[in-house]
Each structure stands twice: as structure tokens, then as C-alpha cells.
Design a protein around this motif. Sequence first.
Motif, PDB file in Angstrom:
ATOM      1  N   ARG A  82      45.311 -15.422  66.957  1.00 44.26           N
ATOM      2  CA  ARG A  82      45.979 -16.614  67.477  1.00 44.26           C
ATOM      3  C   ARG A  82      47.312 -16.840  66.776  1.00 44.26           C
ATOM      4  O   ARG A  82      48.302 -17.223  67.402  1.00 44.26           O
ATOM      5  CB  ARG A  82      45.076 -17.829  67.282  1.00 44.26           C
ATOM      6  N   ARG A 103      37.571 -24.722  57.078  1.00 43.48           N
ATOM      7  CA  ARG A 103      36.651 -24.362  58.159  1.00 43.48           C
ATOM      8  C   ARG A 103      35.546 -23.432  57.669  1.00 43.48           C
ATOM      9  O   ARG A 103      34.385 -23.575  58.077  1.00 43.48           O
ATOM     10  CB  ARG A 103      37.434 -23.712  59.307  1.00 43.48           C
ATOM     11  N   ASP A 116      42.093 -22.789  57.129  1.00 40.91           N
ATOM     12  CA  ASP A 116      41.100 -21.716  57.170  1.00 40.91           C
ATOM     13  C   ASP A 116      39.986 -21.911  56.161  1.00 40.91           C
ATOM     14  O   ASP A 116      38.791 -21.781  56.479  1.00 40.91           O
ATOM     15  CB  ASP A 116      41.778 -20.364  56.923  1.00 40.91           C
ATOM     16  N   TRP A 131      41.322 -16.034  64.192  1.00 40.35           N
ATOM     17  CA  TRP A 131      42.409 -16.900  63.721  1.00 40.35           C
ATOM     18  C   TRP A 131      43.696 -16.094  63.536  1.00 40.35           C
ATOM     19  O   TRP A 131      44.782 -16.573  63.860  1.00 40.35           O
ATOM     20  CB  TRP A 131      42.020 -17.572  62.404  1.00 40.35           C
ATOM     21  N   ASP A 136      35.550 -14.768  62.736  1.00 43.44           N
ATOM     22  CA  ASP A 136      36.415 -15.945  62.884  1.00 43.44           C
ATOM     23  C   ASP A 136      37.803 -15.673  62.313  1.00 43.44           C
ATOM     24  O   ASP A 136      38.824 -16.044  62.912  1.00 43.44           O
ATOM     25  CB  ASP A 136      35.794 -17.149  62.171  1.00 43.44           C
ATOM     26  N   ALA A 161      45.822 -20.999  60.256  1.00 50.19           N
ATOM     27  CA  ALA A 161      46.032 -22.286  60.928  1.00 50.19           C
ATOM     28  C   ALA A 161      47.436 -22.805  60.651  1.00 50.19           C
ATOM     29  O   ALA A 161      48.101 -23.354  61.543  1.00 50.19           O
ATOM     30  CB  ALA A 161      44.986 -23.298  60.465  1.00 50.19           C
ATOM     31  N   GLN A 173      41.580 -28.311  59.612  1.00 45.89           N
ATOM     32  CA  GLN A 173      41.650 -27.061  60.359  1.00 45.89           C
ATOM     33  C   GLN A 173      42.128 -25.890  59.505  1.00 45.89           C
ATOM     34  O   GLN A 173      42.199 -24.752  59.996  1.00 45.89           O
ATOM     35  CB  GLN A 173      42.577 -27.229  61.568  1.00 45.89           C
ATOM     36  N   THR A 212      49.969 -20.706  62.653  1.00 46.14           N
ATOM     37  CA  THR A 212      49.938 -21.085  64.070  1.00 46.14           C
ATOM     38  C   THR A 212      50.686 -22.396  64.310  1.00 46.14           C
ATOM     39  O   THR A 212      51.477 -22.513  65.247  1.00 46.14           O
ATOM     40  CB  THR A 212      48.475 -21.225  64.544  1.00 46.14           C
TER      41      THR A 212
END
Length: 402
Positions: free
Chosen positions: A251, A156, A153, A248, A244, A368, A151, A371
Motif C-alpha cells: 500500500r 497495530r 505499524d 502495508w 500484514d 502507515a 494506525q 502512506t
Amino acid sequence: MTLPESHQIFACASGCLRGVVLTAAEMGLMDRFSSIELKERDLVQTDNEQLLIQGVTDILQNLPQLPRAVLLFPACVHHFLGCDLRYVYKTLRERFPQVDFAECFMDPIRQTKSLTPEERLRRAISRLLPPQAKTPRTANIIGSNLKTDPQSDFARLLQQGGWLLRDMTRYSAYDDFLQMGGSCLNLYTNPFSLPAVRELKKRLGQDFLYLPQVWRAADIETALQALLSRLDFTETQREASRLDIRLWQKRAEQALQAARAVVGTRPVALDLTFTFRPLNLARLLVEQGFHVTRLYSDAFLPEEEADFLWLQQHAGAIELFATKNPDMRILPRKADGRTLALGQKAAYFCSTPYFVNYVEGSGSWGFAAVTELARLMAEACHHPQDIRAAVSPKAWGGPSIL
């Protein structure tokens, strides 16, 4: 230990062996670890070239099966003795032609004047990769100790663009590792990997890109844009990736706000084992309203200078402790009982049960990682842990098992 189907052999004194033995035992991989212990008499009475050759030979002949690769670690003392290691490796390769020997070294005495053991190890492993035809749209992650979180960044982005990410830490077969020599691009987040990727570019023609383990939004976006510039994306793919990235980031910002509401005014301490960029993380937390009070680190990377100066100006009350300072053994290990620690060392020195048990970012990267960190910070405030249980395997009174 992350190199599949390999065996490690350390040749050094018992005091030096203690740490690596305990690491192998902690990982449950003692079957992939052996040692050649040097005694004081070996310094004056022993042919140390033959001691290495015969010692390695005896170890390999008594294994259930030969490993595909051997990581041999001579020590500082072999420098002092003028040991002819070229002769040692030449002889071993002649005796065991089916085994690849990585020329490692455990010589921390030279780390301020030459490569550190960590840098030397990563370069030695990379030298096992053979020249081969390049496979389009393939990238390696080089030098990480932990499995890359899918997951993350950059992982992905690669997946969305149809790129294959090769990660040695996820392989169980040595042949899979060897295929990394056919990748087009080497990525690295661990700064100790720089000598390895530089040499791979020269030897195998693989381009490389540094993705520093940064935490602030602007720094993450800069790194991601640098990655996008290296990938053969269509304009449509690039625009989708930019959308995206913004999602991200949003979030991550929301997760930090939620964590801030839980953490409140608790003091926050962090250490150098938690991330390669502790100052960048500290700056992010201060900017987000967290009460950072302590930093435990022995040194900082030059690339952190801007963050250091910013913290000096905007959060000058943060206390900085060098973990290697002998005084740390006697300084009181008490802080505010509510302290939230990021990393084992910070938790240990602050004697707090509220901590996030991460090492080197836990394999995550980018928004990610931010988060997930925010979630774990909030969780740690509600679920105290036993710091002694976390650090006992090596650091807290562990008995010698030699």
C-alpha cells in the motif's frame, strides 16, 4: 505539558523565558505554566536557593489546587552560581509531600558535553514512575511529544497480539501515567529517550526497544522484525503479522507511485523538524524518483551515516543548509515557485506555499506513515497554504508577551 495533572515552573531570565512562554500560550495551557524570572541583581544579591524555594512555594500556594506533579526547570545560570539544588528539592518535597517533583533542567550550554535538555526532561519524567508488579503484555511508548497514531505499524502489531500500548500523551489522569511503571516493555521512536529507557531498565527491570523513525521499506521491516522477536506471539500470529507487513508495504509503494505522478518534477525540500531521520526520508524520495533539492538540518544522527553516504554518491547535487547559521537571516528566501516543502522550516526558507505541515512524523510510524505522507504530498501540491500563519505563533515576528 504531556504529563497529565502536572505544572511546569521555569526559573530563568526573561530572554530564555520567551520561547517556553509562547509554547505554553500556543498550546492554550498557560494555566499549567509559571515562571520565576531572574534579574541581573539576583546574580550577586540574592540567595538563589531561597528564591527557588519561596518562588515555587508562592506559585503552588496560589494555584486553585495542587498539581500531582511539578516539573521544575532551573537554568544554566544555576550551574554558574553553584546553586544547591539537592537542598532545594529536599525542602520542596518536605513542604509539599503530596506533589511529585521532576528534576528538570533548561541548560543547553551543556548539551555537547552532557545530556541535552530534551534527554534530561524525559529521564526526569521517567523517574516519577514507581516500582510495581509487572502486567503481562503491556508496553509503553516513552518520550514522544505527539500522540501515537493507532494506525502506526507497531501499534497495530501490538493490538493484534493482544498487547496494551500505554502512551502518556493520551492520558488525562496522573494515576494512568503511574501505571506505566508496571509495563514489561518500553518502546521509543524519539532518540532523546535513550537515557530514560536505559535507566528504567536498570531501576524497574523494563526491557526496551528502539524503533527509529525510518522511512525506507527495508529499514521499516528490520525494525518490525526486531519488535516481533520481543513479543510472545504464536507462530500463527507471527505468520499473520508477516503477511500484514507485506500488505502495508504494498500500500505504501502504491501511495508513493500515486504521489510521484502528482508531484512530478517539482523540487522537494525537507527539514530536521519534519522527522528525526531526514536523510533516510530523503533517500526514500530519491529512490522513488522525487526531485529532492534541499535539506535544512543542523546535525544528523550517527545512525544516518549510511544514508548520508548514499545520498552523497547518488544525489550529490542536494544542497545542505544549517538552520542555525546566522547567514540564513540574510540569504534569499526564494526557491523554485513550485517547490514542495516537508516541514515548516523548509517552507519558510524556500518561501513556498506548497508544504506538508508535519513535526516529528506527526505521531505516525512505519508504512502507515509513508502512506499518509504520500497522500499529504499530493494534497499539498493542489492546496497552497499561508506559511506565515503556520509559523507566526513563535517564529515569525511574534511580540514578547512578558
